[in-house]
Design a protein around this motif. Structure first.
Motif, mmCIF file in Angstrom:
data_model
loop_
_atom_site.group_PDB
_atom_site.id
_atom_site.type_symbol
_atom_site.label_atom_id
_atom_site.label_comp_id
_atom_site.label_asym_id
_atom_site.label_seq_id
_atom_site.Cartn_x
_atom_site.Cartn_y
_atom_site.Cartn_z
ATOM 1 N N UNK A 136 0.812 -1.217 0.000
ATOM 2 C CA UNK A 136 0.000 0.000 0.000
ATOM 3 C C UNK A 136 0.848 1.271 0.000
ATOM 4 N N UNK A 137 1.986 1.237 0.667
ATOM 5 C CA UNK A 137 2.777 2.456 0.871
ATOM 6 C C UNK A 137 3.971 2.533 -0.086
ATOM 7 N N UNK A 138 4.746 1.456 -0.177
ATOM 8 C CA UNK A 138 5.953 1.476 -1.011
ATOM 9 C C UNK A 138 5.646 1.172 -2.470
ATOM 10 N N UNK A 139 4.755 0.203 -2.676
ATOM 11 C CA UNK A 139 4.387 -0.264 -4.014
ATOM 12 C C UNK A 139 5.597 -0.900 -4.712
ATOM 13 N N UNK A 140 5.442 -1.198 -5.995
ATOM 14 C CA UNK A 140 6.503 -1.922 -6.704
ATOM 15 C C UNK A 140 7.607 -0.986 -7.174
ATOM 16 N N UNK A 141 8.784 -1.565 -7.381
ATOM 17 C CA UNK A 141 9.925 -0.802 -7.882
ATOM 18 C C UNK A 141 9.664 -0.363 -9.321
ATOM 19 N N UNK A 142 10.293 0.726 -9.761
ATOM 20 C CA UNK A 142 10.128 1.174 -11.144
ATOM 21 C C UNK A 142 10.473 0.056 -12.135
ATOM 22 N N UNK A 143 9.599 -0.142 -13.123
ATOM 23 C CA UNK A 143 9.841 -1.167 -14.127
ATOM 24 C C UNK A 143 9.469 -2.572 -13.691
ATOM 25 N N UNK A 144 8.914 -2.691 -12.469
ATOM 26 C CA UNK A 144 8.545 -4.002 -11.935
ATOM 27 C C UNK A 144 7.028 -4.089 -11.799
ATOM 28 N N UNK A 145 6.461 -5.191 -12.239
ATOM 29 C CA UNK A 145 5.006 -5.346 -12.229
ATOM 30 C C UNK A 145 4.508 -6.236 -11.101
ATOM 31 N N UNK A 146 5.427 -6.963 -10.465
ATOM 32 C CA UNK A 146 4.994 -8.019 -9.548
ATOM 33 C C UNK A 146 5.933 -8.110 -8.348
ATOM 34 N N UNK A 147 5.370 -8.276 -7.178
ATOM 35 C CA UNK A 147 6.148 -8.590 -5.979
ATOM 36 C C UNK A 147 6.134 -10.103 -5.799
ATOM 37 N N UNK A 148 7.302 -10.683 -5.623
ATOM 38 C CA UNK A 148 7.411 -12.129 -5.446
ATOM 39 C C UNK A 148 8.420 -12.414 -4.335
ATOM 40 N N UNK A 149 8.680 -13.690 -4.101
ATOM 41 C CA UNK A 149 9.572 -14.069 -3.001
ATOM 42 C C UNK A 149 10.459 -15.229 -3.420
ATOM 43 N N UNK A 150 11.647 -15.262 -2.833
ATOM 44 C CA UNK A 150 12.595 -16.328 -3.162
ATOM 45 C C UNK A 150 13.334 -16.769 -1.909
ATOM 46 N N UNK A 151 13.990 -17.904 -2.027
ATOM 47 C CA UNK A 151 14.910 -18.386 -0.994
ATOM 48 C C UNK A 151 16.303 -18.463 -1.593
ATOM 49 N N UNK A 152 17.293 -18.072 -0.827
ATOM 50 C CA UNK A 152 18.673 -18.409 -1.164
ATOM 51 C C UNK A 152 18.964 -19.745 -0.492
ATOM 52 N N UNK A 153 19.314 -20.723 -1.302
ATOM 53 C CA UNK A 153 19.608 -22.061 -0.799
ATOM 54 C C UNK A 153 21.112 -22.300 -0.898
ATOM 55 N N UNK A 154 21.718 -22.671 0.215
ATOM 56 C CA UNK A 154 23.148 -22.967 0.249
ATOM 57 C C UNK A 154 23.307 -24.436 0.592
ATOM 58 N N UNK A 155 23.689 -25.228 -0.410
ATOM 59 C CA UNK A 155 23.746 -26.687 -0.265
ATOM 60 C C UNK A 155 25.190 -27.114 -0.005
ATOM 61 N N UNK A 156 25.466 -27.772 1.133
ATOM 62 C CA UNK A 156 26.851 -28.157 1.447
ATOM 63 C C UNK A 156 27.373 -29.244 0.512
ATOM 64 N N UNK A 157 28.664 -29.174 0.214
ATOM 65 C CA UNK A 157 29.339 -30.195 -0.612
ATOM 66 C C UNK A 157 28.583 -30.443 -1.919
ATOM 67 N N UNK A 158 28.176 -29.366 -2.578
ATOM 68 C CA UNK A 158 27.378 -29.477 -3.794
ATOM 69 C C UNK A 158 28.172 -28.985 -4.994
ATOM 70 N N UNK A 159 28.218 -29.797 -6.028
ATOM 71 C CA UNK A 159 28.986 -29.445 -7.230
ATOM 72 C C UNK A 159 28.179 -28.635 -8.228
ATOM 73 N N UNK A 160 26.894 -28.412 -7.926
ATOM 74 C CA UNK A 160 26.020 -27.729 -8.873
ATOM 75 C C UNK A 160 25.780 -26.270 -8.441
#
Length: 330
Positions: A136-160
């Motif tokens: 309601x107050x901040x709204x979306x960033x310029x040039x952005x149409x959608x607010x979404x969410x993500x996780x940063x995943x840190x996988x131990x001993x991972x070659x990928x």
């Protein structure tokens, strides 16, 4: 140095001010003390000063700024600003005055007015309660149409991925994105990966099919989202539709998607819906013993991040550090 240590180091180099509105929860106060002790960010606590200090007890929160909306000389300014933002939606000054007494709305308005750089909430509030004032107050960033969410995943001993580091999106907010929305999630997630991990994002648009090995409405959505993302962001390294093994494993990628610039090298995984994204992050966290940081919000004009209500004080510190780095780039 692990991912969170790197983020904390970057936060310290250009210190930002982060609002913690849930000052009636001891975890928030413990986190505030740790953040200030480590020099990660400057902290603003919202609420009654006497009550906060009483709850804090022996915790050293002396460096935190405490703001009581009811006693602030900025109260009327914030009320008028909120009224102006929402009057087209039927907002009245009387109603705005009541809403600005709410710690979460107050915290977001601090961010809007430049009195803080970001906000972290959710230890005692729902995701909806945390994100509603932000939208309601901040709204979306310029040039952005959608607010979404993500996780940063840190996988131990991972070659990928990037040394075992991935962004999973959307794993926390948008339930069933259409192709247009999925393309926006992909572009935003690539930016988030570059900002937080400081590496080249390689985006895989995931499906149960690779390059037409199956055909349905589900696969067509991912194919169309990939096309739209490439059209909007031609410099983005992105490909789809790809199965997870083709996206991650070089030998499988070479076999299933020859010539792909992503297959076997993906570090940003975009899931076709929230079911897939949320299940995948939890499976990775539990079965691969991965560290999961999030859900981190992307697409807002300034950063506001949600916490799990089961979070620890240490979890809050981590999200504060991530929010501070997001603020450096917003």
């Amino acid at each position: 140095m692990n991912f969170l240590e790197q983020i904390s180091k970057r936060a310290k180099e250009n210190k930002k001010t982060i609002v913690l509105p849930e000052s009636k929860d001891i975890r928030t106060l413990k986190a505030a003390a740790m953040v200030q002790q480590q020099g990660i960010a400057d902290i603003v606590l919202v609420g009654n000063e006497d009550e906060i200090k009483q709850l804090a007890g022996d915790l050293d929160i002396s460096k935190a700024k405490i703001v009581d909306p009811l006693k602030s000389d900025k109260f009327e300014d914030y009320v008028n600003s909120f009224y102006e933002l929402r009057k087209a939606k039927g907002m009245t000054l009387e109603k705005a005055r009541e809403i600005m007494k709410d710690e979460l709305y107050w915290g977001v308005m601090m961010v809007k007015k430049g009195d803080a750089d970001g906000m972290v909430s959710g230890a005692v509030h729902s995701t909806a309660d945390t994100l509603r004032p932000a939208l309601q107050i901040l709204k979306t960033a310029p040039g952005t149409k959608l607010v979404s969410a993500f996780f940063v995943m840190v996988v131990p001993d991972c070659e990928y991925g990037h040394n075992g580091i991935f962004v999973y999106a959307d794993s926390g907010l948008v339930e069933n994105p259409n192709a247009e929305e999925l393309s926006e999630i992909a572009i935003a997630s690539a930016k988030s990966f570059r900002s937080l991990v400081q590496a080249q994002p390689k985006v895989a648009m995931l499906s149960y099919s690779t390059y037409g090995s199956a055909k349905s409405e589900l696969t067509e959505k991912v194919i169309e989202a990939t096309r739209l993302a490439k059209e909007k962001a031609p410099d983005l390294i992105i490909d789809g539709e790809l199965q997870a093994d083709a996206a991650l494993v070089p030998s499988v990628g070479k076999s299933k998607a020859p010539g792909s610039n992503v297959a076997g090298e993906a570090n940003v995984l975009v899931f076709p819906d929230l079911n897939c994204g949320n299940i995948a992050y939890k499976l990775t966290q539990r079965l691969a013993k991965a560290e999961a940081y999030g859900p981190i919000t992307q697409g807002l004009a300034k950063p506001v991040n949600d916490l799990s209500r089961g979070c620890s004080a240490e979890d809050i510190v981590g999200v504060v550090a991530i929010t501070a780095v997001q603020a450096q780039n917003s």
